[in-house]
Design a protein around this motif. Structure first.
Motif, PDB file in Angstrom:
ATOM      1  N   GLN A   1       0.809  -1.227   0.000  1.00 10.06           N
ATOM      2  CA  GLN A   1       0.000   0.000   0.000  1.00 10.06           C
ATOM      3  C   GLN A   1       0.840   1.274   0.000  1.00 10.06           C
ATOM      4  OE1 GLN A   1      -3.724   0.581  -0.167  1.00 10.06           O
ATOM      5  NE2 GLN A   1      -3.039  -1.243  -1.321  1.00 10.06           N
ATOM      6  N   ILE A   2       1.977   1.217  -0.667  1.00  4.49           N
ATOM      7  CA  ILE A   2       2.760   2.415  -0.965  1.00  4.49           C
ATOM      8  C   ILE A   2       2.304   2.918  -2.336  1.00  4.49           C
ATOM      9  CG2 ILE A   2       5.072   3.351  -1.351  1.00  4.49           C
ATOM     10  CD1 ILE A   2       6.143   0.921   0.246  1.00  4.49           C
ATOM     11  N   PRO A   3       1.996   4.198  -2.485  1.00  5.17           N
ATOM     12  CA  PRO A   3       1.647   4.699  -3.818  1.00  5.17           C
ATOM     13  C   PRO A   3       2.818   4.488  -4.793  1.00  5.17           C
ATOM     14  CG  PRO A   3       1.029   6.293  -2.139  1.00  5.17           C
ATOM     15  CD  PRO A   3       1.860   5.245  -1.448  1.00  5.17           C
ATOM     16  N   VAL A   4       2.575   3.718  -5.851  1.00  5.60           N
ATOM     17  CA  VAL A   4       3.617   3.394  -6.830  1.00  5.60           C
ATOM     18  C   VAL A   4       3.156   3.809  -8.217  1.00  5.60           C
ATOM     19  CG1 VAL A   4       4.925   1.559  -7.962  1.00  5.60           C
ATOM     20  CG2 VAL A   4       4.535   1.461  -5.493  1.00  5.60           C
ATOM     21  N   ILE A   5       3.985   4.565  -8.891  1.00  6.35           N
ATOM     22  CA  ILE A   5       3.762   4.910 -10.301  1.00  6.35           C
ATOM     23  C   ILE A   5       4.795   4.179 -11.137  1.00  6.35           C
ATOM     24  CG2 ILE A   5       3.757   6.735 -12.051  1.00  6.35           C
ATOM     25  CD1 ILE A   5       1.433   6.965 -10.087  1.00  6.35           C
ATOM     26  N   THR A   6       4.330   3.397 -12.092  1.00  9.68           N
ATOM     27  CA  THR A   6       5.220   2.865 -13.120  1.00  9.68           C
ATOM     28  C   THR A   6       5.102   3.804 -14.307  1.00  9.68           C
ATOM     29  OG1 THR A   6       4.861   0.604 -12.362  1.00  9.68           O
ATOM     30  CG2 THR A   6       5.815   0.878 -14.551  1.00  9.68           C
ATOM     31  N   LEU A   7       6.091   4.658 -14.456  1.00  4.09           N
ATOM     32  CA  LEU A   7       6.101   5.641 -15.536  1.00  4.09           C
ATOM     33  C   LEU A   7       6.601   4.954 -16.793  1.00  4.09           C
ATOM     34  CD1 LEU A   7       5.898   8.493 -16.689  1.00  4.09           C
ATOM     35  CD2 LEU A   7       8.158   8.979 -15.716  1.00  4.09           C
TER      36      LEU A   7
END
Length: 265
Positions: A231-237
């Protein structure tokens, strides 16, 4: 000149042009990028920036990190989980140089890791030295030894690779409030965990679609591990298929947004 000969001549010219444009030019550009990548990775140990060695790859190549900025939040930005996605490596290097020269731009504490997979980066391969796709090697609930293509080999067991173990260790050590992992070339702000609002904020600057799914199964992925399960905000750019400078122009402000974003947790 006979009409048939003219047609044949035009066809030959067209074939030569197509071969140059679709085969020779891309191969040259890829060779150029690979050469630049190897050179810049090798120069990190002598850089004017205070890069430190966070750990080592399966072939004992250093995995470097740079700490910049200050603030209550902690942000980790990873580049090059996949060694053949090299523009992300250069994007993190450019961001590191910019933030180090202009520390007031970062209102959070930031750890920049330009390459998770230096063995693959130096070889120009997606996988690490053991042929493992690091983005299928995390100890998630959906990890599986089954894979459909060689490039998706998840390892003999979850978290079997030194690079994967180091990423997990860094999360434990730094306790990030959000993470950006840079990949290519699906062109999207893919989010995992409580990160949709962050993805939408980044999209205001890079214009990429916001998606919670890349469109195909990714068992054992980092996004599932850190985003969905921790539940860590993760962005795969996911960058499009562009060069280093274009990727920078499209994403500099988006990355600053991720760094200075108000935590959702």
């Amino acid at each position: 000149m006979h009409a048939n000969f003219k047609g044949f001549y035009a066809l030959i010219v067209l074939i030569v042009f197509a071969s140059f444009y679709f085969v020779i030019l891309p191969y040259f550009q890829k060779w150029q990028l690979q050469s630049k990548t190897i050179r810049e990775y090798d120069q990190l140990k002598e850089s004017n920036l205070p890069w430190k060695i966070l750990g080592y790859s399966e072939k004992d190549n250093p995995i470097y990190g740079l700490e910049v900025g200050a603030g209550q939040d902690t942000v980790i930005i990873f580049g090059a989980f996949h060694g053949d996605e090299q523009v992300g490596f250069h994007l993190v290097l450019q961001l590191a140089d910019t933030l180090y020269q202009n520390p007031s731009l970062a209102r959070s504490f930031v750890l920049l890791v330009p390459v998770v997979n230096p063995d693959g980066l130096l070889a120009g391969t997606r996988t690490n030295a053991n042929g493992v796709d690091l983005n299928r090697n995390f100890p998630t609930e959906d990890w599986s030894p089954v894979y459909t293509k060689k490039k998706y080999f998840p390892g003999i067991e979850a978290a079997s690779e030194k690079e994967t173990q180091l990423v997990i260790e860094l999360i434990d050590r730094y306790r990030p409030d959000r993470i950006v992992s840079i990949h290519a070339d699906l062109r999207m702000n893919n989010y995992n965990g409580p990160a949709k609002t962050l993805a939408e904020a980044m999209a205001q600057y890079n214009g990429y679609p916001v998606k919670g799914d890349v469109g195909y199964p990714t068992p054992g992925s980092f996004g599932t591990f850190a985003g969905n399960e921790m539940q860590i905000p993760v962005i795969t750019l996911e960058l499009p298929s562009v060069g280093i400078e274009e990727a920078w122009q499209q994403n500099f402000k988006a990355l600053l947004t991720a760094i200075n974003f108000t935590s959702q947790r």
